[in-house]
Motif scaffolding. Structure first.
Motif, PDB file in Angstrom:
ATOM      1  N   MET A   1       0.841  -1.193   0.000  1.00 45.08           N
ATOM      2  CA  MET A   1       0.000   0.000   0.000  1.00 45.08           C
ATOM      3  C   MET A   1       0.881   1.250   0.000  1.00 45.08           C
ATOM      4  SD  MET A   1      -2.967   1.075   2.715  1.00 45.08           S
ATOM      5  CE  MET A   1      -1.797   1.398   4.030  1.00 45.08           C
ATOM      6  N   GLU A   2       0.507   2.237  -0.805  1.00 42.86           N
ATOM      7  CA  GLU A   2       1.304   3.452  -0.899  1.00 42.86           C
ATOM      8  C   GLU A   2       1.147   4.277   0.376  1.00 42.86           C
ATOM      9  OE1 GLU A   2       2.078   7.214  -3.934  1.00 42.86           O
ATOM     10  OE2 GLU A   2       0.348   5.887  -4.217  1.00 42.86           O
ATOM     11  N   ILE A   3       2.251   4.881   0.788  1.00 44.00           N
ATOM     12  CA  ILE A   3       2.258   5.716   1.989  1.00 44.00           C
ATOM     13  C   ILE A   3       3.019   7.000   1.681  1.00 44.00           C
ATOM     14  CG2 ILE A   3       4.320   4.563   2.889  1.00 44.00           C
ATOM     15  CD1 ILE A   3       3.180   5.011   5.694  1.00 44.00           C
ATOM     16  N   ILE A   4       2.543   8.122   2.179  1.00 45.13           N
ATOM     17  CA  ILE A   4       3.144   9.425   1.898  1.00 45.13           C
ATOM     18  C   ILE A   4       3.620  10.049   3.201  1.00 45.13           C
ATOM     19  CG2 ILE A   4       2.749  11.741   0.961  1.00 45.13           C
ATOM     20  CD1 ILE A   4       0.604  10.537  -0.824  1.00 45.13           C
ATOM     21  N   PHE A   5       4.846  10.553   3.191  1.00 47.11           N
ATOM     22  CA  PHE A   5       5.418  11.190   4.372  1.00 47.11           C
ATOM     23  C   PHE A   5       5.633  12.678   4.100  1.00 47.11           C
ATOM     24  CE2 PHE A   5       6.853   6.755   4.449  1.00 47.11           C
ATOM     25  CZ  PHE A   5       6.383   6.373   5.700  1.00 47.11           C
ATOM     26  N   ASP A   6       5.805  13.428   5.175  1.00 45.82           N
ATOM     27  CA  ASP A   6       5.984  14.877   5.084  1.00 45.82           C
ATOM     28  C   ASP A   6       7.456  15.194   4.819  1.00 45.82           C
ATOM     29  OD1 ASP A   6       5.735  17.580   5.189  1.00 45.82           O
ATOM     30  OD2 ASP A   6       5.514  17.700   7.371  1.00 45.82           O
ATOM     31  N   ILE A   7       7.881  14.920   3.587  1.00 39.41           N
ATOM     32  CA  ILE A   7       9.277  15.153   3.219  1.00 39.41           C
ATOM     33  C   ILE A   7       9.338  15.384   1.720  1.00 39.41           C
ATOM     34  CG2 ILE A   7       9.767  12.677   2.908  1.00 39.41           C
ATOM     35  CD1 ILE A   7      12.581  13.243   4.046  1.00 39.41           C
ATOM     36  N   ASN A   8      10.156  16.346   1.294  1.00 42.24           N
ATOM     37  CA  ASN A   8      10.240  16.642  -0.133  1.00 42.24           C
ATOM     38  C   ASN A   8      11.420  15.912  -0.767  1.00 42.24           C
ATOM     39  OD1 ASN A   8      12.642  18.201   0.276  1.00 42.24           O
ATOM     40  ND2 ASN A   8      11.381  19.954   0.876  1.00 42.24           N
ATOM     41  N   GLU A   9      11.551  16.042  -2.088  1.00 37.82           N
ATOM     42  CA  GLU A   9      12.569  15.299  -2.826  1.00 37.82           C
ATOM     43  C   GLU A   9      13.984  15.702  -2.430  1.00 37.82           C
ATOM     44  OE1 GLU A   9      11.900  15.610  -6.973  1.00 37.82           O
ATOM     45  OE2 GLU A   9       9.985  14.528  -6.939  1.00 37.82           O
ATOM     46  N   GLU A  10      14.180  16.973  -2.087  1.00 39.35           N
ATOM     47  CA  GLU A  10      15.513  17.435  -1.714  1.00 39.35           C
ATOM     48  C   GLU A  10      15.924  16.892  -0.348  1.00 39.35           C
ATOM     49  OE1 GLU A  10      15.524  21.647  -1.881  1.00 39.35           O
ATOM     50  OE2 GLU A  10      15.386  21.753  -4.068  1.00 39.35           O
ATOM     51  N   GLU A  11      14.959  16.788   0.573  1.00 38.76           N
ATOM     52  CA  GLU A  11      15.278  16.321   1.919  1.00 38.76           C
ATOM     53  C   GLU A  11      15.376  14.806   2.003  1.00 38.76           C
ATOM     54  OE1 GLU A  11      12.097  17.987   4.160  1.00 38.76           O
ATOM     55  OE2 GLU A  11      13.120  19.883   4.535  1.00 38.76           O
ATOM     56  N   LEU A  12      14.753  14.079   1.062  1.00 40.02           N
ATOM     57  CA  LEU A  12      14.698  12.623   1.138  1.00 40.02           C
ATOM     58  C   LEU A  12      16.078  11.965   1.175  1.00 40.02           C
ATOM     59  CD1 LEU A  12      13.086  10.011   1.176  1.00 40.02           C
ATOM     60  CD2 LEU A  12      12.987  10.104  -1.330  1.00 40.02           C
TER      61      LEU A  12
ATOM     62  N   LEU B   1      11.414  -0.173   7.999  1.00 43.43           N
ATOM     63  CA  LEU B   1      10.642   1.064   8.054  1.00 43.43           C
ATOM     64  C   LEU B   1      11.329   2.172   7.279  1.00 43.43           C
ATOM     65  CD1 LEU B   1       9.548   0.964  11.811  1.00 43.43           C
ATOM     66  CD2 LEU B   1       8.162   0.420   9.797  1.00 43.43           C
ATOM     67  N   ARG B   2      12.645   2.167   7.295  1.00 47.85           N
ATOM     68  CA  ARG B   2      13.403   3.149   6.512  1.00 47.85           C
ATOM     69  C   ARG B   2      13.111   2.968   5.029  1.00 47.85           C
ATOM     70  NH1 ARG B   2      16.905   2.837   2.089  1.00 47.85           N
ATOM     71  NH2 ARG B   2      18.648   4.284   2.235  1.00 47.85           N
ATOM     72  N   ASN B   3      12.984   1.699   4.583  1.00 47.24           N
ATOM     73  CA  ASN B   3      12.679   1.430   3.181  1.00 47.24           C
ATOM     74  C   ASN B   3      11.279   1.898   2.809  1.00 47.24           C
ATOM     75  OD1 ASN B   3      15.196   0.309   2.815  1.00 47.24           O
ATOM     76  ND2 ASN B   3      14.508  -1.784   3.184  1.00 47.24           N
ATOM     77  N   GLU B   4      10.382   1.962   3.792  1.00 46.52           N
ATOM     78  CA  GLU B   4       9.057   2.507   3.514  1.00 46.52           C
ATOM     79  C   GLU B   4       9.161   3.950   3.026  1.00 46.52           C
ATOM     80  OE1 GLU B   4       6.073   0.082   6.550  1.00 46.52           O
ATOM     81  OE2 GLU B   4       6.577   2.174   6.944  1.00 46.52           O
ATOM     82  N   VAL B   5      10.098   4.694   3.591  1.00 50.22           N
ATOM     83  CA  VAL B   5      10.276   6.090   3.196  1.00 50.22           C
ATOM     84  C   VAL B   5      10.844   6.181   1.788  1.00 50.22           C
ATOM     85  CG1 VAL B   5      11.339   8.294   3.816  1.00 50.22           C
ATOM     86  CG2 VAL B   5      10.647   6.707   5.614  1.00 50.22           C
ATOM     87  N   SER B   6      11.837   5.347   1.486  1.00 49.00           N
ATOM     88  CA  SER B   6      12.478   5.418   0.165  1.00 49.00           C
ATOM     89  C   SER B   6      11.582   4.892  -0.942  1.00 49.00           C
ATOM     90  CB  SER B   6      13.798   4.636   0.182  1.00 49.00           C
ATOM     91  OG  SER B   6      13.567   3.267   0.454  1.00 49.00           O
ATOM     92  N   GLU B   7      10.738   3.904  -0.618  1.00 43.47           N
ATOM     93  CA  GLU B   7       9.903   3.272  -1.645  1.00 43.47           C
ATOM     94  C   GLU B   7       8.459   3.755  -1.625  1.00 43.47           C
ATOM     95  OE1 GLU B   7      10.312  -0.849  -0.798  1.00 43.47           O
ATOM     96  OE2 GLU B   7      12.491  -0.866  -1.118  1.00 43.47           O
ATOM     97  N   SER B   8       8.080   4.507  -0.576  1.00 46.67           N
ATOM     98  CA  SER B   8       6.699   4.993  -0.417  1.00 46.67           C
ATOM     99  C   SER B   8       5.694   3.850  -0.418  1.00 46.67           C
ATOM    100  CB  SER B   8       6.341   5.999  -1.527  1.00 46.67           C
ATOM    101  OG  SER B   8       7.172   7.134  -1.458  1.00 46.67           O
TER     102      SER B   8
END
Length: 687
Positions: A1-12, A104-111
């Protein structure tokens, strides 16, 4: 399932790199704690790593990561305060938590949400805490803090020494005002203990919009440290400490709070002139920190790898032109012409190019710690799986290598370490029976030596049984019994690099299938490296890997064979000598010569590459002695041209692979030199 975090492309990428660093720090520190290195500084490092990940995950709204790190942080805080004892169960649970954090870190990178349930590991962490020390749920402050917060609607300013009253106004236009409040809270926790805070931590983590933040902090740090910690946070319009403005929309403003005249610590009362200086330096200081508040003590930047490779290619072109100018300068000098100005310019250009080359190559260099750092955890997990007790010692992890070399050496090192764990180090009972300590040791070492990198993987295990290797090779039909009988001990040990050869009595998921060491050897040879083995029965084994510093620009010896120019990497050369025709003998129709009372096999490059014959000139030739592991041969060439740094150029798909040739280089006059693949020549020569 797709998940969105409060972070932009530059900060990722910054977020991911920071999390990776802290996860690696957790791995390393937990392994050291298991060994009994529970000094206060180490405990602070491991606690701070978990604490920082918790703050960063809270900033982007990753609640599951925040909950997990909160539970882990509470356990580590108990260890730090000596209320929870370190044991193997605690270490293993914490290491499992680190593995879950990586998911969980991979959740951020892969959304994408991972399927792993985090509840079990959170419960396991909470079970480590004594009945009187249950962790407050993530989103709560301690009981002492919460009681204070309930009466903190109007924070008092009566400040005993060491107490700081902080008030901040968050930019209402900020996209994540709650994240800014969370950053303020984390910054204050870093420098002291929060006595009172409004809004509460639970309110902050609920992600509601926050404009005003206030807190009372007790700290041993001085005013300047508190100010510096808060200055790293963007999206904040006003910050007051004990009534003194350290950040305001109007740079000259210094609006005191109603009771700013109350007593303050001496360190908390800056001079008026200093206040003005702060205002002037605010924007520069805030820009000097990334969005996640990391101190830029190393003054590092992140750069796209392709851009760096383009820079290296441009430097390579400059080196080619420099070499061309040097050749022109040499010819003019031989003509005895007066070209002083040209000479000075060429020499100056040479110095500048050398310095530029050195700096660019340093940019490509990375410490081996980025590769070595994973092995303590790997050895810990594998030794548990095979029922052994093994420590790993790492030396020279600050030694630097070219980025491309690090990528190539990663897999070979993993194979060697796995081999040492499974085959090298004995079981605890066998070690005790042999009079050894119950715990075995694997040592990883890196060092610079004569323009090369030397990597060593050493264990204090039982050593390699050469007789078993010979018997296994004969049994598998790789060699005949007659050939086995003629092998020396060193040659027998080298049999382990043959594909499919293994002396393991059973196959495990770690090793025993006969694949690995042949791949290690091939991968190392592919990057112009070599590997050798030193072993002693009952005492242990060492694998020594020799590598060039970089693959982009290779110091080489230029030679000529029948008017064709070849470049031989200097890292492979041990010596050169004049070879007279009368000194060449033949054994089984293969050329050899005597070198210091030992037989040296010769390989005639002209015959290997079927170069066209030319009219014979001088009868004397030269031999370039190259070495791979413990084997060496002499390459017969017509002329030694000289040493030169050559820029490596791939042959391209149109030409394809050529046995004995690894790549090419363009020399100063535009002439192409073929770079010799020394290991390929060994194979072509049947050695």
């Amino acid at each position: 399932m797709e998940i969105i975090f409060d972070i932009n492309e530059e900060e990722l990428p910054i977020f991911l790199a920071e999390v990776d660093e802290h996860l690696q720090a957790l791995d390393d520190s937990l392994i050291r704690l298991e060994r009994g290195e529970a000094d206060p500084e180490l405990l602070q490092i491991v606690f701070r790593a978990a604490h920082t990940i918790k703050g960063m995950s809270g900033m982007i709204g990753h609640q599951r990561m925040t909950d997990l790190t909160h539970a882990m942080e509470t356990v580590l805080d108990g260890v730090r305060k000596n209320t929870i004892q370190i044991n193997s169960r605690l270490i293993n649970v914490c290491l499992d938590a680190v593995d879950h954090l990586r998911m969980l870190r991979n959740e951020v990178s892969e959304s994408q949400t991972c399927d792993v349930d985090m509840n079990d590991i959170v419960i396991a962490l909470k079970d480590l805490i004594g009945a009187d020390e249950k962790a407050p749920a993530a989103g709560q402050v301690s009981n002492q803090q919460q009681a204070a917060v309930d009466s903190s609607a109007n924070l008092k300013v009566d400040a005993p020494k060491g107490t700081f009253h902080v008030r901040a106004k968050i930019d209402i236009k900020s996209m994540a005002s709650a994240a800014r409040a969370f950053q303020l809270m984390m910054a204050l926790q870093d420098v002291g203990e929060i006595q009172e805070m409004k809004p509460t931590q639970a309110e902050i983590e609920s992600s509601t919009a926050i404009e005003d933040f206030s807190a009372v902090v007790r700290s041993e740090q001085d005013f300047e440290e508190i100010r510096s910690a808060l200055m790293r946070i963007s999206g904040v319009n006003e910050i007051y400490i004990n009534g003194k403005s350290v950040l305001a929309d109007e740079a000259e403003a210094s609006v005191p709070e109603p009771q700013a005249e109350q007593a303050e610590s001496p360190a908390a009362t800056p001079a008026a002139g200093k206040q003005s200086a702060w205002a002037k330096d605010i924007s520069g200081e805030r820009r000097a920190h990334n969005p996640f508040g990391r101190r830029n003590t190393d003054m590092t930047i992140r750069m796209n790898v392709e851009r760096l490779d383009n820079l290296v290619n441009l430097v390579g072109e400059l080196i080619t032109d420099r070499n061309h100018l040097k050749q022109i300068h040499s010819r003019l000098t031989r003509m005895n012409s007066n070209y002083d100005k040209i000479s000075e310019t060429i020499l100056h250009l040479g110095r500048i190019t050398d310095e530029l080359q050195e700096e660019v190559m340093h940019i490509r260099m990375l410490p081996l710690s980025s590769v070595f750092g994973k092995f303590p955890r790997m050895v810990h997990d594998m030794s548990r799986k095979v029922g052994k007790k093994i420590d790993i010692v790492i030396r020279g992890e600050k030694t630097e290598m070219d980025r491309s070399m690090l990528e190539e050496i990663n897999d070979p090192l993993i194979h060697l370490v796995r081999n040492s764990v499974d085959h090298g180090v004995e079981s605890p009972s066998d070690r005790l029976a042999a009079g050894k300590p119950e715990r075995g040791t694997i040592t990883l070492t890196a060092r610079h030596e004569q323009g090369r990198i030397i990597l060593t993987v050493e264990d204090d295990g039982g050593g390699i049984n050469a007789a078993k290797l010979r018997a296994s090779a004969v049994e598998k039909g790789m060699i005949t019994p007659e050939e086995a009988a003629l092998l020396t001990e060193e040659q027998s040990v080298d049999l382990m690099f043959m594909a499919g050869l293994s002396t393991a009595q059973k196959v495990t998921d770690i090793s025993g299938r006969g694949v690995g060491l042949d791949i290690v050897n091939n991968n190392i040879q592919r990057i112009n490296g070599s590997i050798s083995v030193e072993t002693h029965l009952g005492r242990g084994t060492s694998f020594i890997i020799t590598l060039p510093l970089t693959l982009a620009i290779v110091p080489s010896l230029l030679v000529k064979v029948r008017q064709t120019t070849f470049a031989i990497p200097l890292v492979m050369i041990t010596e050169t000598f004049l070879l007279k025709k009368s000194e060449i003998k033949y054994v089984y129709q293969k050329p050899v010569t005597m070198l210091r009372e030992s037989v040296l096999s010769l390989v005639k490059i002209s015959e290997v590459f079927s170069l066209p014959k030319i009219e014979a000139g001088t009868q004397d030739t030269f031999a370039v002695v190259v070495q791979s592991g413990k084997q060496r041969i002499g390459l017969v060439v017509d002329e030694l041209v000289g040493e030169e740094d050559v820029v490596v150029k791939p042959l391209g798909a149109f030409i394809g692979d050529i046995p004995g040739i690894s790549s090419a280089a363009i020399l100063g006059e535009g002439q192409v030199a073929l770079i010799v693949d020394v290991f390929g020549l060994f194979k072509l020569a049947g050695i």
